[in-house]
Write a protein that holds these residues in place. Structure first.
Motif, PDB file in Angstrom:
ATOM      1  N   VAL A  28       0.846  -1.331   0.122  1.00 64.47           N
ATOM      2  CA  VAL A  28       0.100  -0.206   0.019  1.00 64.47           C
ATOM      3  C   VAL A  28       0.936   1.175  -0.161  1.00 64.47           C
ATOM      4  CG1 VAL A  28      -1.806   1.292   1.132  1.00 64.47           C
ATOM      5  CG2 VAL A  28      -1.854  -1.045   1.216  1.00 64.47           C
ATOM      6  N   SER A  44      -7.133   6.368   3.910  1.00 65.02           N
ATOM      7  CA  SER A  44      -6.473   5.262   3.144  1.00 65.02           C
ATOM      8  C   SER A  44      -6.009   4.246   4.102  1.00 65.02           C
ATOM      9  CB  SER A  44      -5.716   6.012   2.184  1.00 65.02           C
ATOM     10  OG  SER A  44      -4.938   4.875   1.295  1.00 65.02           O
ATOM     11  N   PHE A  48      -6.995   0.161   4.332  1.00 65.99           N
ATOM     12  CA  PHE A  48      -6.281  -1.054   3.831  1.00 65.99           C
ATOM     13  C   PHE A  48      -5.927  -1.750   5.335  1.00 65.99           C
ATOM     14  CE2 PHE A  48      -5.922   1.491   0.211  1.00 65.99           C
ATOM     15  CZ  PHE A  48      -6.316   0.586  -0.582  1.00 65.99           C
ATOM     16  N   TYR A  64       2.412  -7.229   4.937  1.00 66.29           N
ATOM     17  CA  TYR A  64       2.009  -6.084   4.600  1.00 66.29           C
ATOM     18  C   TYR A  64       3.086  -5.031   4.591  1.00 66.29           C
ATOM     19  CZ  TYR A  64      -1.179  -1.999   4.958  1.00 66.29           C
ATOM     20  OH  TYR A  64      -1.927  -0.796   4.595  1.00 66.29           O
ATOM     21  N   SER A  66       4.342  -0.975   3.371  1.00 64.11           N
ATOM     22  CA  SER A  66       3.754   0.480   3.019  1.00 64.11           C
ATOM     23  C   SER A  66       5.009   1.289   3.265  1.00 64.11           C
ATOM     24  CB  SER A  66       2.547   0.842   3.880  1.00 64.11           C
ATOM     25  OG  SER A  66       2.315   2.170   3.492  1.00 64.11           O
ATOM     26  N   HIS A 228      -2.194  -4.614  -4.602  1.00 71.50           N
ATOM     27  CA  HIS A 228      -1.352  -3.282  -4.430  1.00 71.50           C
ATOM     28  C   HIS A 228      -2.478  -2.384  -4.379  1.00 71.50           C
ATOM     29  CE1 HIS A 228       0.796   0.347  -5.157  1.00 71.50           C
ATOM     30  NE2 HIS A 228       1.819  -0.275  -5.732  1.00 71.50           N
ATOM     31  N   GLY A 229      -2.541  -1.385  -3.242  1.00 70.26           N
ATOM     32  CA  GLY A 229      -3.713  -0.541  -2.812  1.00 70.26           C
ATOM     33  C   GLY A 229      -2.876   1.009  -2.693  1.00 70.26           C
ATOM     34  N   GLY A 230      -4.029   1.665  -2.751  1.00 71.97           N
ATOM     35  CA  GLY A 230      -3.503   3.244  -2.426  1.00 71.97           C
ATOM     36  C   GLY A 230      -4.941   3.969  -2.737  1.00 71.97           C
ATOM     37  N   HIS A 261      -8.252   0.871  -4.739  1.00 71.45           N
ATOM     38  CA  HIS A 261      -8.347   2.076  -4.692  1.00 71.45           C
ATOM     39  C   HIS A 261      -9.447   2.632  -3.903  1.00 71.45           C
ATOM     40  CE1 HIS A 261      -5.705   1.524  -8.318  1.00 71.45           C
ATOM     41  NE2 HIS A 261      -4.960   2.577  -7.683  1.00 71.45           N
TER      42      HIS A 261
END
Length: 475
Positions: A28, A44, A48, A64, A66, A228-230, A261
């Motif tokens: 993330v 955000s 997540f 995880y 980030s 994959h996040g954001g 997302h």
């Protein structure tokens, strides 16, 4: 039951199948650390964190990662304004990020990589892209040759021709003159005098923004990530560029199987996006000065992660009301466990346990549908109704109450909501008033009983008359 995730790449929900059974690699995008985080950034992080917690609840081991972006133009500018080195400024705001996110019970990442610690890997990564003709050096900069990657635009669902039109309409700059194509983006930026820099084959400089995530995510999670996040604002160009770099570097191997997302935080009914660039942001640490951390966590975490989240006084008040309901049932559960019977009543106990099992199954069904936090919370409040109904019973089973408490706490923990047991004490005067009220009620002197209730309420003491006697709480 299978978890379904809305994949931004395909614009549809897909069954979640990790590469390794029961293990999830998840990256993330973290903050650029030049200021305190605002609640849009926090939204955000909460979204997540909730996804991560739910995957763990469903039995997955989640790795995880980030990042902290600690090398950036904004950091250089802010460091000059605060008369600090870029490293000192980054250290300051990384510490603040950890403090602020811990306050609302966000779990730290397994790894929080920083750009400054990965310069060698970034340079080596860029060398590979140059050797394969996906990148080129120009006057101390290095640019990614966007037209060399056939899949460019697949995440944001834009064609190269559409992107070219947009790029051609921008005003020419010195940087544009150094590029072969206006669409090309920087992998390495030559340093101006007095700026932080590192030596490289192309001269002193620093990494571009996009390259850092491709390098650090694959270093710690492998060439292909599960998730994959954001934030929604990162979809283009940041994540689009990450895909291009990573898949060009890894000979077309898929960079991430699921792209997630989260939506923006907006102000009030007009729905204006909150951002630092618009100057309409609310810092998380400032909000925490006036609101309980669990209220803030509830506000940020119980709207579906892909939807816009409205922030205003009304939304904050609604969150506070709901937290009080949840906190109250938690308190009452603790109280009734003290007088619960250990003697089994098989028919009644099994019926109540069956209701609890169904509610837990309903919760899983809600959350398996793309982590639908709003529907998940609806089930939790159905559980609250069931607990309150059961607590009215004259005799309660320790077995049932313990299971209620276990499920209630487990489900709330997915949303990062934890309530501490408070050992509040009444002083002798207030206790005497409660005793007097009990006597008045037995004598059917309800006028005096109501008068005492109101008097206690003015002192922040709220009474609850139950079949087992009068309980109280501080408001």
């Amino acid at each position: 039951m299978t978890i379904q995730i809305y994949n931004t790449l395909t614009r549809q929900k897909e069954d979640f199948v990790p590469q390794v059974p029961n293990q999830v690699s998840m990256y993330v995008c973290g903050p650029t650390v030049y200021n305190y985080i605002h609640i849009g950034n926090a939204r955000s992080a909460v979204a997540f964190d909730t996804v991560r917690r739910y995957l763990q609840y469903r039995g997955y081991q989640v790795n995880y990662v980030s990042n902290f972006t600690d090398v950036d133009d904004k950091i250089i500018k802010a460091a000059k304004a605060e008369d600090l080195s870029t490293e000192a400024l980054s250290d300051k705001y990384i510490a603040a990020f950890k403090e602020d996110t811990a306050a609302i019970n966000i779990l730290p990442a397994n790894i929080h990589p920083r750009v400054k610690d990965h310069i060698t890997e970034i340079i080596d990564y860029i060398k590979v892209l140059i050797e394969s003709d996906h990148a080129y050096a120009s006057q101390g900069d290095v640019y990614f040759r966007t037209q060399s990657f056939d899949g460019y635009g697949k995440l944001s669902h834009q064609s190269i021709s559409e992107l070219e039109i947009g790029a051609s309409q921008r005003t020419d700059t010195a940087e544009t003159d150094r590029k072969e194509d206006p669409l090309d983006f920087a992998l390495w930026k030559s340093a101006k005098e007095g700026e932080v820099s590192w030596p490289s084959p192309w001269g002193p400089g620093r990494p571009g923004w996009h390259i850092e995530c491709s390098v650090m995510s694959t270093k710690y999670l492998g060439d292909t990530l599960d998730i994959h996040g954001g934030g929604q604002d990162l979809e283009f160009p940041h994540h689009e560029n990450e895909i291009a770099q990573a898949e060009a570097h890894n000979h077309g191997e898929n960079f991430a199987n699921y792209w997630m997302h989260n939506g923006f935080v907006t102000f009030g009914e007009d729905g204006e996006k909150m951002s630092k660039s618009l100057g309409n942001f609310v810092l998380l640490r400032d909000l925490l000065k006036e609101a309980d951390p669990m209220v803030v966590r509830y506000l940020l975490g119980t709207v579906h992660y892909r939807r816009p989240l409205r922030y205003d006084d009304q939304a904050l008040q609604e969150a506070q009301t709901n937290i009080k309901r949840l906190e109250e049932v938690s308190r009452r559960l603790d109280l009734r466990l003290a007088d619960a019977t250990t003697q089994a009543n098989l028919d009644t106990d099994e019926a109540n346990l069956a209701v609890l099992a169904q509610l837990e199954a309903d919760f899983i069904q809600a959350m398996d549908d793309d982590f639908n936090a709003a529907n998940g919370m609806t089930v939790i409040f159905e559980l609250v109704k069931e607990i309150n109904r059961y607590l009215q019973s004259e005799v309660v089973s320790e077995k049932v109450l313990s299971k209620m408490q276990e499920i209630f706490k487990d489900l709330l923990a997915i949303f990062g909501l934890v309530f501490e047991t408070k050992e509040d004490l009444l002083d002798q005067e207030i206790q005497a008033l409660i005793d007097e009220r009990n006597v008045a009620r037995k004598a059917k002197d309800f006028g005096r009983a109501d008068e005492i209730r109101d008097q206690l309420k003015e002192q922040g003491i709220y009474l609850d008359d139950t079949p087992q006697g009068t309980t109280w709480k501080r408001g």
